[in-house]
Motif scaffolding. Structure first.
Motif, PDB file in Angstrom:
ATOM      1  N   ASN A 384       0.834  -1.198   0.000  1.00  0.00           N
ATOM      2  CA  ASN A 384       0.000   0.000   0.000  1.00  0.00           C
ATOM      3  C   ASN A 384       0.871   1.251   0.000  1.00  0.00           C
ATOM      4  N   PRO A 385       0.674   2.167  -0.960  1.00  0.00           N
ATOM      5  CA  PRO A 385       1.482   3.397  -0.993  1.00  0.00           C
ATOM      6  C   PRO A 385       1.281   4.277   0.234  1.00  0.00           C
ATOM      7  N   ILE A 386       0.115   4.163   0.866  1.00  0.00           N
ATOM      8  CA  ILE A 386      -0.135   4.957   2.067  1.00  0.00           C
ATOM      9  C   ILE A 386       0.819   4.519   3.182  1.00  0.00           C
ATOM     10  N   ASP A 387       1.094   3.212   3.260  1.00  0.00           N
ATOM     11  CA  ASP A 387       2.033   2.719   4.265  1.00  0.00           C
ATOM     12  C   ASP A 387       3.438   3.261   4.034  1.00  0.00           C
ATOM     13  N   LEU A 388       3.810   3.415   2.757  1.00  0.00           N
ATOM     14  CA  LEU A 388       5.123   3.967   2.435  1.00  0.00           C
ATOM     15  C   LEU A 388       5.230   5.403   2.929  1.00  0.00           C
ATOM     16  N   GLU A 389       4.188   6.177   2.701  1.00  0.00           N
ATOM     17  CA  GLU A 389       4.208   7.570   3.156  1.00  0.00           C
ATOM     18  C   GLU A 389       4.155   7.654   4.677  1.00  0.00           C
ATOM     19  N   GLN A 390       3.442   6.740   5.301  1.00  0.00           N
ATOM     20  CA  GLN A 390       3.395   6.716   6.768  1.00  0.00           C
ATOM     21  C   GLN A 390       4.777   6.447   7.350  1.00  0.00           C
ATOM     22  N   ARG A 391       5.497   5.511   6.759  1.00  0.00           N
ATOM     23  CA  ARG A 391       6.849   5.212   7.233  1.00  0.00           C
ATOM     24  C   ARG A 391       7.731   6.452   7.186  1.00  0.00           C
ATOM     25  N   GLU A 392       7.743   7.111   6.029  1.00  0.00           N
ATOM     26  CA  GLU A 392       8.630   8.262   5.863  1.00  0.00           C
ATOM     27  C   GLU A 392       8.144   9.468   6.653  1.00  0.00           C
ATOM     28  N   GLY A 393       6.859   9.445   6.993  1.00  0.00           N
ATOM     29  CA  GLY A 393       6.334  10.517   7.835  1.00  0.00           C
ATOM     30  C   GLY A 393       6.862  10.488   9.249  1.00  0.00           C
ATOM     31  N   ARG A 394       7.500   9.380   9.656  1.00  0.00           N
ATOM     32  CA  ARG A 394       8.068   9.299  11.008  1.00  0.00           C
ATOM     33  C   ARG A 394       9.254  10.239  11.162  1.00  0.00           C
ATOM     34  N   ILE A 395       9.963  10.534  10.061  1.00  0.00           N
ATOM     35  CA  ILE A 395      11.143  11.403  10.155  1.00  0.00           C
ATOM     36  C   ILE A 395      10.967  12.704   9.370  1.00  0.00           C
ATOM     37  N   ASN A 396       9.861  12.841   8.681  1.00  0.00           N
ATOM     38  CA  ASN A 396       9.591  14.059   7.903  1.00  0.00           C
ATOM     39  C   ASN A 396       8.495  14.831   8.620  1.00  0.00           C
ATOM     40  N   ARG A 397       8.906  15.557   9.686  1.00  0.00           N
ATOM     41  CA  ARG A 397       7.927  16.200  10.545  1.00  0.00           C
ATOM     42  C   ARG A 397       8.377  17.615  10.938  1.00  0.00           C
ATOM     43  N   PHE A 398       7.654  18.207  11.870  1.00  0.00           N
ATOM     44  CA  PHE A 398       7.898  19.569  12.322  1.00  0.00           C
ATOM     45  C   PHE A 398       9.321  19.721  12.868  1.00  0.00           C
ATOM     46  N   LYS A 399      10.069  20.655  12.292  1.00  0.00           N
ATOM     47  CA  LYS A 399      11.445  20.934  12.705  1.00  0.00           C
ATOM     48  C   LYS A 399      12.305  19.669  12.749  1.00  0.00           C
ATOM     49  N   CYS A 400      12.138  18.837  11.754  1.00  0.00           N
ATOM     50  CA  CYS A 400      12.920  17.604  11.710  1.00  0.00           C
ATOM     51  C   CYS A 400      14.394  17.930  11.457  1.00  0.00           C
TER      52      CYS A 400
END
Length: 524
Positions: A384-400
Motif C-alpha cells: 500500500n502506498p499509504i504505508d510507504l508515506e506513513q513510514r517516511e512521515g516518522r522522520i519528515n515532521r515539524f522541525k525535523c
C-alpha cells in the motif's frame, strides 16, 4: 570500536575483552571513578566534569561569539586571557611560593575559588542530594546493591573537598600544572556541567545531575574505547577525564546541548505552562538513562545437559541488552520493569545512542523519530502506498533534522542577523520572515522550499532478481495519485484502475481533492 581497541592491546591480559566478561570488569574498565586507595582519595579531579562554575560559564557567551563570527582559535585566545587574570589572583591569595611541587588540586580548586567559597559550598549540598538519588551511578569503584557502599568513595571525596572549603586560608597550592591553562579552557568550552548550566536555567543542581548522567555514559566500555582511539591512552587512568574534556570540546558539546534543549522545549511548551527548565531537565534525564536488561538464552549444550539429567540448574547464556530490545513493555530478569517502547523512542530522539533504530510495522504509524534522523531504509516495500508515506512521515515532521540542518546552513552565519537570546528560535524566525507569499505556511517548519541542500533520504535495497524493483516504480507512481481516493470505498482498487487507465497522470491533477486552507486562500 571495542574490537579495534582490543586489537591494539600488546602484552596485556585479554581475559575481560570478550562479550561474556563480568559486567563490572569489562575491558576497558570505567575510569571516571571516585576511587579511594589506602585511605587516600584518588578522583578529586573528576569534579572538573561535574562542577558548574559560574565564573567559567561567563567567560564564553555562545551568542556573542556567533554574532562576531569568531573561530574556535579566537574564542580560545579570549578565554585564555580571562583565565590568566583570574589565576593570577588565585595564585597570589592561595599559592605557596615555597612549594615547587606540581599540585593537581589546581584543576578542581581553581574554578571553585574563582566562584567563591559560599557558592562552592552551596553546590556541594546540591550534589550530595543528587548523588544520593542516583540509582545508575558508575563512578563508584564498589559495585554493590547497597547505596551506602556505592557512595562511600564519593562521600570521602566530598568530605575532602569540604575540608578545603571550610578552611580556605589553609589552602596552600603548589606549582601550577603545565597544562592547567589549556585544561581550564577545555572546561569553559566543553565541561558537561558548565555547558548545561549555561544552557538550561543556570541551576547548579540540574547541571550537576545531568552531567553525572553523561559521565556514567562516558564510563561505558564503548565510550572509553572511542576516547582512547581518538586521543590515545592517558599517562594514567586518573587523567582520562582530560581526554573526555577534549572530546566534549572538539565535539561541540555546547552546540549539541543547545539544539537538544530547543527541541525538548518545543515539546515541553505544548505540555505544560510550569517550570519549563525543570520539565526539559526531567525529559533529558529520562531519555539518557537506559537500563540494561539481561536475557537468558537457552543453548544446545545446556539443553542436552538437562535432558541427560547432568545439570538441572543451568543458568544458560546471559545476554546483555541496552537497545536491542522488543519494542514492547518488557524487561529482562535483572532489570526494572520499564516501558521499553517509550524509553527507546526517547533515546533515539536524543543526540546520544542509539543511532540506528530497526523496527517492524509497529513503528510505521503514530511514532515520531524525526529529531535526529533523516535517513530511512525500507527493508521491504509495503503493498500500500499509504504505508510507504506513513513510514517516511516518522522522520519528515515539524522541525525535523533535515529542516534544522537547512536552516542552520542558511541562517547560522548569515550577515544581517544578530542573535539576542535563543539562536534556534531566532533562526526559524528569520527563515519565516523570508517566506514567499506563494509558499505554504508549512515553510520553513515542515519543508524548506526548492533550494534545500539537505533532504530526507530514502534507501531501498535492490537485490538481484528481486520483485521490489518493479514494485518500487509502481508505488512511487501510485503515491502521487492516492489522494484522489480520499473518502472513497475500496481505495486500493480505485488506485489500480487509475494507474492502468491513465498513461499521462498529469491531467488527473484537476481531480485532486485539496482541502488545505492555503490553497483555498489562493483561490479566494
Amino acid at each position: 570500536m571495542l574490537g579495534k581497541l582490543v586489537h591494539q592491546i600488546k602484552n596485556q591480559d585479554k581475559k575481560n575483552t570478550g562479550y561474556f566478561a563480568d559486567g563490572s570488569r569489562r575491558y576497558p574498565v570505567a575510569r571516571l571513578r571516585f576511587n579511594v586507595s589506602n585511605g587516600e582519595v584518588r578522583g578529586m579531579s573528576l569534579f572538573a566534569l561535574l562542577y558548574p562554575s559560574k565564573t567559567l560559564s561567563d567567560m564564553y557567551l555562545p551568542i556573542e561569539s556567533l554574532n562576531n563570527h569568531e573561530s574556535l582559535e579566537v574564542i580560545e585566545k579570549s578565554v585564555r586571557l580571562k583565565l590568566k587574570e583570574k589565576l593570577a589572583i588565585i595564585e597570589e591569595k592561595y599559592g605557596d611560593s615555597g612549594n615547587n611541587k606540581e599540585d593537581a588540586r589546581w584543576y578542581y580548586l581553581a574554578p571553585m575559588l574563582m566562584d567563591g567559597v559560599i557558592y562552592a559550598k552551596h553546590w556541594i549540598e546540591d550534589i550530595v542530594w543528587e548523588m544520593n538519588t542516583d540509582e545508575e551511578d558508575t563512578t563508584s569503584e564498589v559495585r554493590s546493591s547497597s547505596k551506602d557502599k556505592r557512595n562511600k568513595g564519593f562521600i570521602a571525596h566530598i568530605d575532602k573537598l569540604r575540608s578545603y572549603l571550610d578552611a580556605p586560608e589553609e589552602i596552600h597550592l603548589g606549582r601550577k600544572p603545565e597544562d592547567l591553562l589549556e585544561t581550564l579552557v577545555n572546561m569553559v568550552l566543553g565541561s558537561p556541567a558548565i555547558c548545561i548550566y549555561r544552557s538550561n536555567g543556570r541551576s547548579t543542581a540540574r547541571a550537576t545531575s545531568l552531567a553525572k548522567v553523561f559521565v556514567n555514559n562516558f564510563n561505558l566500555p564503548e565510550s572509553t574505547a572511542i576516547i582512547d582511539l581518538a586521543y590515545g591512552r592517558c599517562r594514567d587512568d586518573n587523567s582520562h577525564w582530560q581526554n573526555v574534556l577534549k572530546y566534549c570540546k572538539d565535539g561541540c558539546f555546547q552546540a549539541m546541548i543547545d539544539e537538544y534543549i530547543h527541541m525538548l522545549k518545543e515539546t515541553a511548551g505544548f505540555q505544560s505552562d510550569g517550570n519549563q527548565y525543570q520539565i526539559v531537565h526531567d525529559m533529558m534525564m529520562d531519555s539518557l538513562k537506559i537500563h540494561t536488561a539481561t536475557y537468558i538464552a537457552d543453548t544446545y549444550p545446556d539443553f542436552k545437559k538437562r535432558i541427560n539429567g547432568a545439570d538441572r540448574k543451568s543458568d544458560g547464556c546471559r545476554i546483555r541488552s541496552s537497545y536491542a530490545v522488543g519494542f514492547t513493555k518488557d524487561a529482562g530478569d535483572n532489570s526494572k520493569v520499564v516501558m521499553r517502547k517509550e524509553n527507546i523512542r526517547n533515546a533515539f530522539n536524543s543526540p546520544m545512542r542509539p543511532f540506528v533504530l530497526a523496527t517492524t510495522s509497529i513503528g510505521q504509524e503514530g511514532l515520531d523519530f524525526h529529531n535526529y534522523c533523516r535517513v530511512i531504509m525500507h527493508w521491504n516495500l509495503p503493498s500500500n502506498p499509504i504505508d510507504l508515506e506513513q513510514r517516511e512521515g516518522r522522520i519528515n515532521r515539524f522541525k525535523c533534522l533535515a529542516i534544522r540542518q537547512n536552516v542552520a546552513d542558511k541562517y547560522g552565519k548569515a550577515d544581517g542577523i544578530t542573535f539576542k537570546r535563543d539562536i534556534w528560535t531566532e533562526m526559524f524566525e528569520a527563515a519565516k520572515a523570508e517566506k514567499q507569499n506563494d509558499q505554504s505556511e508549512l515553510v520553513p517548519f515542515w519543508c524548506f522550499g526548492k533550494n534545500q541542500s539537505v533532504k530526507i533520504e530514502r534507501l531501498v535495497p535492490m537485490y538481484p532478481m528481486s520483485k521490489d524493483e518493479v514494485n518500487y516504480e509502481r508505488l512511487i507512481k501510485i503515491l502521487s495519485l492516492y489522494r484522489l481516493t480520499l473518502g472513497q470505498a475500496r481505495q486500493e482498487e480505485l488506485l489500480e484502475y487509475l494507474f492502468k487507465e491513465f498513461k499521462d497522470t498529469s491531467g488527473l491533477k484537476k481531480l485532486f481533492i485539496d482541502l488545505s486552507p492555503f490553497s483555498k486562500g489562493k483561490e479566494g
